[in-house]
Design a protein around this motif. Structure first.
Motif, short mmCIF file in Angstrom:
data_model
loop_
_atom_site.label_atom_id
_atom_site.label_comp_id
_atom_site.label_asym_id
_atom_site.label_seq_id
_atom_site.Cartn_x
_atom_site.Cartn_y
_atom_site.Cartn_z
N ILE A 247 0.84 -1.19 0.29
CA ILE A 247 0.01 -0.12 -0.06
C ILE A 247 0.66 1.12 0.09
O ILE A 247 1.66 1.43 0.93
N GLY A 248 0.77 1.67 -1.73
CA GLY A 248 2.43 3.54 -1.35
C GLY A 248 2.97 2.81 -0.67
O GLY A 248 4.24 2.02 -1.65
N LYS A 249 4.06 3.42 0.69
CA LYS A 249 4.90 3.29 0.31
C LYS A 249 5.48 1.85 1.92
O LYS A 249 6.36 1.69 2.95
N GLY A 250 3.37 1.53 1.97
CA GLY A 250 4.08 0.14 3.38
C GLY A 250 3.39 -0.69 2.21
O GLY A 250 3.29 -1.33 1.27
N PHE A 251 3.74 -2.14 3.66
CA PHE A 251 3.54 -3.82 2.86
C PHE A 251 2.86 -4.51 4.84
O PHE A 251 3.19 -3.35 5.64
N ILE A 252 2.60 -5.19 4.67
CA ILE A 252 1.49 -5.76 5.33
C ILE A 252 2.06 -7.47 4.86
O ILE A 252 2.09 -7.81 3.14
N ASP A 253 2.69 -8.13 5.16
CA ASP A 253 3.50 -9.22 5.52
C ASP A 253 2.33 -10.78 5.49
O ASP A 253 1.34 -10.21 6.87
N ASN A 254 2.61 -11.95 4.98
CA ASN A 254 1.72 -12.65 5.40
C ASN A 254 -0.23 -12.96 5.07
O ASN A 254 -0.65 -13.39 5.61
N VAL A 255 -0.22 -12.27 3.54
CA VAL A 255 -0.92 -12.15 3.26
C VAL A 255 -1.37 -13.24 2.01
O VAL A 255 -0.28 -13.27 0.68
N SER A 256 -2.44 -13.97 2.03
CA SER A 256 -2.27 -14.86 1.01
C SER A 256 -2.81 -15.18 -0.17
O SER A 256 -3.43 -13.80 -0.67
N PRO A 257 -2.05 -15.34 -1.76
CA PRO A 257 -3.18 -14.85 -2.56
C PRO A 257 -4.57 -15.09 -2.40
O PRO A 257 -5.41 -14.56 -3.54
N GLU A 258 -5.28 -15.80 -2.23
CA GLU A 258 -6.34 -15.81 -1.82
C GLU A 258 -7.23 -14.82 -1.27
O GLU A 258 -8.18 -14.09 -2.24
#
Length: 987
Positions: A873-884
């Motif tokens: 999201i813009g310059k940030g990010f969130i990990d462990n988000v599945s493709p589904e």
């Protein structure tokens, strides 16, 4: 100071700059030698003749735009002669045209008038007035219009720059060379013209022209119908008693197709030498009506070229081209109106209008074929068809208005569409339906064929029930070809019209003499293959009206023109039969009253009440045309649980009424101002029944889901478009009252199920069962073919154990959809509050992944890295988000992208067609990412993660339910009609 030469929007050579400053250096200023070359190129320029139709369209469009702008400028300056001409033009053809529309009509009429002159090899270098005079000899209508617009010397002087430039450039056109290599290039001439001239106008007028593959198929099928047992015309369209009309002729594609079919038939039967005479005779039987001057002129260009091609009779012989029966007229206008006196100079145009009216009211027409314009919310644009002649006579459209007792009055707004008006015109003209009621002249038994390609909303929309009944009573046989089996907003590559998102269909309705009105028409349905448009074109090439793949539709008078439910699906109870009440969600009518944060709503309200200028305040408020709610209107109702202020908005100086959470979209909870002064249709019934125990189910109604869950849930008051963001739908509450004491699940169903399962079944049990079985992709995929006809059904198991297993699973689904606010049960792993995944599966924001707030601006992009399981999201990010989770969608709408679109920097939406732009208040939003946005996003990711994990269990449960006997609710003796109003805006 610098000089540059531009042609067709492109820089020629380089920019030439003077050496020195004119203001300070005086005579010391020097010009480089290239400046003389630049001026020489400018003054000695010779127009280059366009070599193909696409290039001619582009050149003509730029010249037309120059002329339009110059006309607008002269009108603003109060040019007397031009203003008088505008008044005459309105009186003659376009009574509702404003100055901008007159400038557009003037520019297009002159441009295409000069192009027509060039088809006749009329020179333009002697002056436009001379060209107009010469053109009158061979084409009185266009010649008169051209002369009318250009014969005033004062106007020619005022518009000298643009008129002289246009004449000079178009005089170089060699018509015989332009289209020699590709005669079909003229098909998209006007569409290409509009792309350069005014692409917004192209979208607003619905100027998307029918591909020749579709035209050829429609013409061939009409020819087959005429040859078949209903009419027994052995030569089909070539029969001397078959008259064909295209009521929105556009650029003439359908009439061209008919001409070519006639030529093919005659050549096969009698030889090519018989074609010229047959074509000359057929010209009297081919009729075209068109309101826009541009496409009308293009139709003349194309038909003239086609007649020239088909009427070659051999060396040393000549054939006179027949007169064309093309008319500038409003097809929907009153054919019985008395013509007022017009000056002699206008008589050819007036005569054309009289001839068109004579045809409309008196000449029998055997076939109406075409692609009528599509425009939603077209009230007031339907002319005589919509308004009628007054007095004791009925408007033709009244014939299609369902009676109040049918309970679908709220849906009849969808009849107010141009394509529906053209359908009604065709049924009146070809079949004679409602003729006596509309005209007072006796009804006659008529026969003929209507073949249209239009949007498909009338096939099953509840507001079209009377239209379908009338077609069933009138026609003998109806064929429906579904051109959009993919549903709404399919991939562009699959669309017949690449710029049209709505589903479209080809419908052929045929009536034989002596049709028994008491016997419904035989309605047959066939979808084209899903996939790319090329595959659909190929299928149309060989499609036979007598083929084995047609499916019989229901013969109920008001039933949809779609296949009946069959097999197990037909035995399942419709979803709506479970509920006492279903209605629409809230229709705010303005977008500024909704926001993903409360602060924005407060700031928008403050800006509105602080505005001193009354006109500006009204603009900010954003009333609908007709003034449903305005800044001056006092409230008439109030919403349960919210104290309504009594004064009008313009007199209110208090802060905004406290916003409340709102079910805006599936899994997207936003905020709304609970104030009836600013909400067009708040649907008080939803607010009256709201409580901490309430649950709302939302689903499409006149359309079918295409992917993901078939229904969704919310604990909040839902928006009209809650389910997917478009096409409205229905809301089905769990309870009918705020005390949660009156079940909205039908009591007789609860009693029936209790008997069937041997134990009590509660309203919440039924809602949970529906959630378990319908809110997952496996349901939508399993019943995709059945959902060709909209209307969800519930596979109701006869097995008590399976029912209550589904109830347990469904309670978790609803708990998730409601973010833990409903159906909480800690003992069952459903604590109250935002649901959470286990630590190993939970999304996490690393230390370096924080989505930055102030002073960073709002982000404008969201993306996903599958290899890292990372949501960006813009310059940030969130990990462990599945493709589904990233791909999770509701009927084609990707939930995460849709959620972000309302919280990003640029939140503007494309303006489609002539829909009005939003209020300027919409631009008031945070200038940075809010912490609450992050919290909401993390809650959403947890919910989506858990929903994805439930899908295999839901799919397995559905299969086990379908493997065992199902229950029917017939014994409960209920009806589908729930007696609820509707405000959905599905097509």
């Amino acid at each position: 100071m610098s000089f540059s030469l531009w042609r067709d929007g492109e820089l020629q050579g380089s920019i030439v700059r003077l050496e020195g400053d004119l203001e300070t250096d005086g005579k010391a200023v020097r010009a480089p030698g290239t400046l003389l070359t630049l001026f020489s190129d400018f003054f000695t320029w010779t127009p280059q003749a366009p070599k193909n139709p696409r290039r001619l369209a582009e050149v003509s469009a730029r010249l037309c735009r120059l002329l339009r702008d110059e006309v607008s400028e002269q009108l603003e300056r109060g040019n007397v002669a031009l203003s008088g001409l505008a008044q005459d033009w309105r009186k003659l053809l376009f009574p509702q045209a404003d100055d901008a529309q007159f400038a557009d009509g003037y520019a297009q009429a002159v441009t295409f008038g000069l192009l027509i002159a060039r088809t006749r090899d009329i020179p333009l270098n002697q002056g436009i007035e001379h060209a107009a005079s010469d053109l009158k000899k061979s084409n009185s209508l266009i010649g008169t219009a051209l002369g009318l617009l250009t014969d005033n010397p004062d106007n020619r002087t005022a518009l000298k720059t643009s008129l002289d430039t246009m004449a000079r450039v178009l005089d170089a056109v060699n018509w015989q060379e332009v289209g020699r290599r590709d005669p079909d290039a003229w098909l998209y001439f006007y569409e290409h013209f509009l792309e350069v001239y005014d692409n917004t106008l192209r979208k607003r007028t619905g100027s998307y022209y029918t591909p020749p593959e579709v035209v050829n198929a429609m013409v061939r099928m009409v020819d087959d119908v005429l040859r078949g047992p209903l009419f027994e015309r052995t030569t089909g369209l070539a029969s001397s008693d078959v008259t064909v009309a295209d009521p929105a002729v556009g650029t003439g594609t359908f009439l061209l197709g008919v001409l070519r079919k006639i030529a093919e038939t005659v050549a096969t039967d009698m030889g090519e030498g018989a074609v010229p005479a047959a074509i000359s005779a057929a010209a009297k039987r081919l009729i075209g009506f068109e309101l826009q001057f541009g496409p009308f002129a293009v139709a003349q260009l194309r038909l003239i070229a086609e007649f020239q091609e088909l009427m070659v009779v051999g060396e040393g012989k000549a054939a006179t081209l027949p007169s064309l029966k093309l008319f500038i007229t409003d097809t929907l206008g009153n054919p019985y109106i008395e013509d007022e006196w017009l000056p002699q100079v206008m008589q050819p145009i007036a005569t054309s209008r009289k001839e068109a009216n004579a045809i409309k009211k008196g000449q029998p027409i055997t076939v109406v074929i075409g692609n009528p314009p599509y425009k939603e919310k077209a009230e007031g644009l339907g002319g005589w068809i919509e308004a009628g002649s007054g007095g004791s006579l009925k408007a033709p459209m009244d014939w299609w208005r369902p009676p109040v007792e049918w309970g679908v009055s709220a849906h009849t707004k969808h009849l107010k569409n141009l394509y529906v008006y053209f359908w009604r015109w065709a049924t009146w003209k070809v079949f004679g339906t409602g003729n006596y009621a509309a005209t007072g002249t006796p009804d006659r038994d008529e026969e003929g064929v209507i073949c249209y390609i239009t949007v498909a909303g009338f096939l099953n929309g509840p507001g079209f029930q009377k239209m379908r009944e009338d077609l069933r009573r009138t026609a003998t046989r109806i064929w429906v070809i579904d051109c959009s089996p993919e549903g709404h907003q399919p991939e562009v590559a699959t669309r017949i019209f690449q710029g049209v998102q709505q589903p479209v269909c080809i419908v052929i309705a045929a009536k034989k003499l002596g049709k028994d009105a008491g016997k419904p028409a035989d309605v047959r349905y066939m979808p084209l293959p899903a996939g790319r448009r090329e595959g659909k074109f190929k299928a149309l090439e060989t499609l036979s009206l007598d083929g084995p793949d047609w499916v019989e539709c229901s013969n109920g008078w008001r039933d949809a023109f779609l296949p009946e439910a069959t097999g197990a699906w037909a035995d399942m109870p419709p979803l709506k039969t479970f509920f006492v009440y279903d209605g629409s969600g809230v229709m705010p009518g303005r977008t500024w009253v909704i926001a993903p944060d409360k602060e924005s709503l407060g700031r928008r309200w403050d800006a509105l009440v602080a505005e001193k200028d009354e006109a500006r305040k009204e603009v900010l408020f954003h009333p609908h045309q007709g003034g449903d709610k305005t800044v001056a209107k006092k409230p008439q109702t109030e919403l349960a649980g919210h104290v309504q202020r009594k004064q009008a908005v313009r007199d209110d100086k208090e802060p905004v009424q406290i916003p409340v959470r709102y079910g805006f979209r599936t899994l997207d909870r936003q905020w709304i101002i609970p104030d009836t002064r600013v909400l067009n249709r708040p649907n008080p019934a939803l607010w009256d029944g709201y409580s901490s125990a309430q649950v709302f189910l939302t689903a499409l109604d006149a359309h079918s889901p295409t992917s993901g869950p078939a229904v969704t849930f919310t604990e909040l008051i839902p928006d009209l478009h809650h389910y997917k963001g478009s096409f409205g739908g229905r809301v089905m509450p769990l309870w009918r009252d705020a005390g949660a004491s009156q079940s909205n699940i039908r009591p007789e169903h609860l009693a029936f199920l209790a008997d069937a399962y041997g134990q009590e079944v509660t309203p919440a049990d039924v809602m949970a069962y529906i959630a378990a079985t319908l809110t997952h992709p496996a349901f939508t995929a399993r019943f995709k073919d059945d959902l060709v006809q909209p209307g969800l059904r519930v596979p109701l198991t006869a097995d008590a154990d399976l029912f209550f297993e589904a109830v347990a699973l469904g309670r978790e689904v609803i708990w998730l959809h409601c973010y833990g606010e409903r159906f909480a049960d800690p003992a069952a792993g459903r604590p109250k509050g935002p649901p959470r995944l286990g630590p190993a599966d939970a999304p996490r924001i690393p230390a370096n992944g924080a989505i930055p707030g102030a002073p960073e601006p709002l982000p404008d992009g969201i993306d996903y890295q599958a290899e890292n399981l990372r949501l960006i999201i813009g310059k940030g990010f969130i990990d462990n988000v599945s493709p589904e989770v990233w791909a999770y969608e509701v009927s084609g709408k990707q939930v995460l992208r849709q959620w972000f679109s309302y919280r990003k920097l640029d939140r503007s939406r494309p303006i489609i067609g002539d829909r009005r732009p939003p209020s300027p208040l919409d631009k008031i939003q945070p200038d940075h990412w809010l912490s609450e946005y992050t919290t909401d996003l993390m809650n959403l990711l947890h919910v989506l993660g858990r929903l994805v994990r439930l899908e295999p269990a839901q799919a397995d449960l559905l299969q086990r339910i379908l493997d065992k006997p199902l229950l029917s609710l017939d014994a409960a003796a209920t009806t589908v009609e729930n007696g609820a109003e509707s405000s959905d805006d599905s097509i």
